[in-house]
Design an enzyme around this catalytic site. Structure first.
Site, PDB file in Angstrom:
ATOM      1  N   THR A  44       0.831  -1.204   0.000  1.00 49.88           N
ATOM      2  CA  THR A  44       0.000   0.000   0.000  1.00 49.88           C
ATOM      3  C   THR A  44       0.869   1.259   0.000  1.00 49.88           C
ATOM      4  O   THR A  44       2.007   1.246   0.496  1.00 49.88           O
ATOM      5  CB  THR A  44      -0.957  -0.013   1.227  1.00 49.88           C
ATOM      6  OG1 THR A  44      -1.889   1.056   1.090  1.00 49.88           O
ATOM      7  CG2 THR A  44      -0.227   0.105   2.553  1.00 49.88           C
ATOM      8  N   GLU A  74      -6.464  -2.268  -1.456  1.00 45.83           N
ATOM      9  CA  GLU A  74      -7.486  -2.798  -2.374  1.00 45.83           C
ATOM     10  C   GLU A  74      -7.357  -4.310  -2.568  1.00 45.83           C
ATOM     11  O   GLU A  74      -7.921  -4.855  -3.519  1.00 45.83           O
ATOM     12  CB  GLU A  74      -7.359  -2.113  -3.746  1.00 45.83           C
ATOM     13  CG  GLU A  74      -7.583  -0.627  -3.735  1.00 45.83           C
ATOM     14  CD  GLU A  74      -9.037  -0.231  -3.540  1.00 45.83           C
ATOM     15  OE1 GLU A  74      -9.821  -1.071  -3.036  1.00 45.83           O
ATOM     16  OE2 GLU A  74      -9.376   0.897  -3.873  1.00 45.83           O
ATOM     17  N   HIS A 156     -13.631   6.486  -9.937  1.00 50.53           N
ATOM     18  CA  HIS A 156     -12.447   5.895  -9.317  1.00 50.53           C
ATOM     19  C   HIS A 156     -11.408   5.501 -10.365  1.00 50.53           C
ATOM     20  O   HIS A 156     -10.373   6.162 -10.485  1.00 50.53           O
ATOM     21  CB  HIS A 156     -12.892   4.697  -8.470  1.00 50.53           C
ATOM     22  CG  HIS A 156     -11.800   4.015  -7.712  1.00 50.53           C
ATOM     23  ND1 HIS A 156     -12.039   3.145  -6.683  1.00 50.53           N
ATOM     24  CD2 HIS A 156     -10.451   4.041  -7.849  1.00 50.53           C
ATOM     25  CE1 HIS A 156     -10.893   2.685  -6.202  1.00 50.53           C
ATOM     26  NE2 HIS A 156      -9.915   3.220  -6.903  1.00 50.53           N
TER      27      HIS A 156
HETATM   28  P1  13P Z   1      -2.960   1.184  -2.369  1.00 47.87           P
HETATM   29  O1  13P Z   1      -1.773   2.110  -2.322  1.00 47.87           O
HETATM   30  O2  13P Z   1      -3.423   0.809  -0.997  1.00 47.87           O
HETATM   31  O3  13P Z   1      -2.700   0.005  -3.261  1.00 47.87           O
HETATM   32  O4  13P Z   1      -4.171   2.011  -3.021  1.00 47.87           O
HETATM   33  C1  13P Z   1      -3.963   2.676  -4.241  1.00 47.87           C
HETATM   34  C2  13P Z   1      -5.222   2.883  -5.023  1.00 47.87           C
HETATM   35  O5  13P Z   1      -5.154   3.147  -6.199  1.00 47.87           O
HETATM   36  C3  13P Z   1      -6.533   2.776  -4.390  1.00 47.87           C
HETATM   37  O6  13P Z   1      -7.545   2.862  -5.348  1.00 47.87           O
END
Ligand code: 13P
Length: 272
Positions: A44, A74, A156
């Site tokens: 993440t 995610e 998104h």
């Molecule tokens: P992460 O850095 O937790 O993978 O989240 C990035 C992202 O694009 C969420 O939509």
């Protein structure tokens, strides 16, 4: 695929996603399901352009950490896709600007404008908005995952998946390229859809060649709206922009541009 190759390919795909501006900053995430059932995933909050092997997280299929790195927020979305699609072994999520523009505008990428896209990707429906990293997002995606190889996530981004990392990335690339061409053609005055008989032939070719099976025929698909090919299942969700908009306001009906034009021309004919 052995773990070493998976790690190398995953890092290369992260770099490509960043270089092509499919992601900026720490956006996006990528995972691969290893042969022994463990999941190798991006951590993440880490820039995909600066990903290194020592940063990668490993989890089981329930999402429990198997090394010291914290997997993407995610990860549940990736695990949902692996559960729903036993043929899938890699997932790429990004915010590519043209594809995401469709997702922000509340539009699926489902108009039959490019023969190659009908052959190889099929239509890309729009999942309703859900808060990232929560059940809202996975619940919105769940009904669509079985029948499509890529999805838009409203307000998104996009996710694409395949039997290996490169197929997942190629599908993401095709999604973005298609969205870009669709937008450019609108600037030039509008795209012209392929005629129904041409679409029907392409769908027959893709099924005979095994590129996509009957499961990819969906009521949400703009291709099939124009053909006589039956959707193999009558109970598929309809994830067009109109269903997204109507979900936002009780009793409110919204139409796509094509639906509005058709309605107005019917009204004009009635008045003649
Ligand atoms: P992460 O850095 O937790 O993978 O989240 C990035 C992202 O694009 C969420 O939509």
């Amino acid at each position: 695929m052995d773990e070493q190759t998976a790690r190398r390919d995953l890092i290369r795909i992260c770099q490509l996603m960043y270089e092509r501006s499919y992601v900026v900053s720490s956006d996006g995430n990528v995972s691969v399901l290893l042969e022994d059932g463990r999941v190798l995933a991006t951590p993440t909050m880490t820039c995909k352009g600066r990903m290194t092997d020592d940063l990668l997280a490993i989890t089981d299929l329930e999402g429990s950490a198997l090394n010291g790195n914290r997997a993407s927020s995610e990860l549940a979305m990736h695990l949902l896709i692996y559960r729903e699609r036993p043929d899938v072994r890699a997932v790429c999520h990004a915010h590519p600007p043209h594809g995401t523009a469709f997702a922000v505008a509340g539009l699926p990428i489902d108009q039959p404008i490019l023969s190659e896209v009908i052959l190889t990707l099929g239509c890309v429906p729009l999942a309703e908005y859900g808060t990232p990293s929560t059940d809202e997002l996975t619940n919105a995606m769940r009904p669509l995952v079985k029948h499509h190889n890529a999805l838009l996530m409203a307000n998104h981004g996009a996710v694409a998946y395949g039997s290996d990392l490169w197929q997942a990335f190629d599908r993401l690339e095709t999604l973005e390229h298609t969205a870009k061409i669709a937008i450019l053609s609108r600037v030039l005055g509008g795209s012209r859809n392929l005629p129904p008989d041409a679409i029907e032939k392409l769908i027959n070719v893709r099924e005979a060649a095994g590129y996509l099976d009957e499961g990819a025929r969906c009521q949400a698909c703009g291709y099939l709206h124009e053909t006589s090919l039956a959707c193999p299942s009558g109970d598929r969700p309809v994830a067009r922009s109109s269903s997204y908009s109507s979900a936002n306001g009780a009793g409110k009906v919204s139409l796509t541009r094509e639906e509005l034009v058709e309605l107005l021309s019917q009204a004009t004919r009635l008045n003649d």
